[in-house]
Design a protein around this motif. Structure first.
Motif, PDB file in Angstrom:
ATOM      1  N   TYR A   1       0.849  -1.191   0.000  1.00 18.50           N
ATOM      2  CA  TYR A   1       0.000   0.000   0.000  1.00 18.50           C
ATOM      3  C   TYR A   1       0.881   1.236   0.000  1.00 18.50           C
ATOM      4  O   TYR A   1       1.839   1.314   0.772  1.00 18.50           O
ATOM      5  N   THR A   2       0.574   2.173  -0.891  1.00 15.80           N
ATOM      6  CA  THR A   2       1.377   3.377  -0.987  1.00 15.80           C
ATOM      7  C   THR A   2       0.529   4.517  -1.536  1.00 15.80           C
ATOM      8  O   THR A   2      -0.465   4.286  -2.228  1.00 15.80           O
ATOM      9  N   THR A   3       0.948   5.724  -1.224  1.00 12.58           N
ATOM     10  CA  THR A   3       0.300   6.905  -1.811  1.00 12.58           C
ATOM     11  C   THR A   3       1.103   7.422  -2.992  1.00 12.58           C
ATOM     12  O   THR A   3       0.756   8.430  -3.584  1.00 12.58           O
ATOM     13  N   ASP A   4       2.189   6.727  -3.330  1.00 17.23           N
ATOM     14  CA  ASP A   4       3.017   7.133  -4.460  1.00 17.23           C
ATOM     15  C   ASP A   4       2.277   6.919  -5.777  1.00 17.23           C
ATOM     16  O   ASP A   4       1.339   6.117  -5.863  1.00 17.23           O
TER      17      ASP A   4
END
Length: 157
Positions: A128-131
């Motif tokens: 999970y990432t906001t990138d």
């Protein structure tokens, strides 16, 4: 020496069963496996390591070494997650055993370059990432027995 880029040449399969104790799969066993090449973002490990043993003696101040125990590197495959299918999550669920078969120079029958790793899946985790990047899943494997390297790709028959 002809150099090459592994991307576009090497293939990575998960093969559920190999009957031979030599770990050489038949063409039918490979066909029954899954070609994950196009879904792989990253490969880590899948190599053999050695823990050398120091052998000092009184005749020298140089500490020589001999080969020690072999072990497999921590190994994982990072896949792109599919927005509709869950094949990676189900086919490579934690506890699944089988074989990672890497055709390092392509899957040409009779050619050398097939490496076979007996494995068990020990982790299957979404990243999970906001990138600003594609969704990924990392599958971590333990290599459960000595792999075989640089074998000939089996021919159909």
């Amino acid at each position: 020496m002809a150099r090459f880029n592994r991307k576009g040449v090497s293939k990575v399969y998960f093969v559920p069963t190999i009957a031979s104790t030599s770990l050489i799969p038949t063409d039918a066993e490979i066909t029954a496996g899954t070609d994950y090449t196009g879904q792989i973002n990253a490969i880590d490990g899948f190599s053999l390591e050695n823990t050398p043993i120091e052998t000092p003696d009184m005749a020298s101040t140089f500490v020589s070494k001999i080969g020690g125990d072999d072990s497999a590197a921590d190994s994982s495959l990072t896949f792109y997650e599919d927005s509709t299918l869950d094949d990676i999550e189900t086919d490579l669920a934690k506890g699944t055993s089988g074989f990672i078969v890497i055709f390092s120079k392509g899957k040409t029958p009779g050619a050398k370059g097939m490496d076979v790793y007996p494995v068990t899946v020990v982790s299957n985790s979404k990243a999970y990432t906001t990138d600003n990047e594609a969704a990924k899943i990392t599958v971590q494997f333990t290599v459960t027995a000595r792999p075989v390297f640089n074998q000939a790709v089996p021919t159909a028959g």
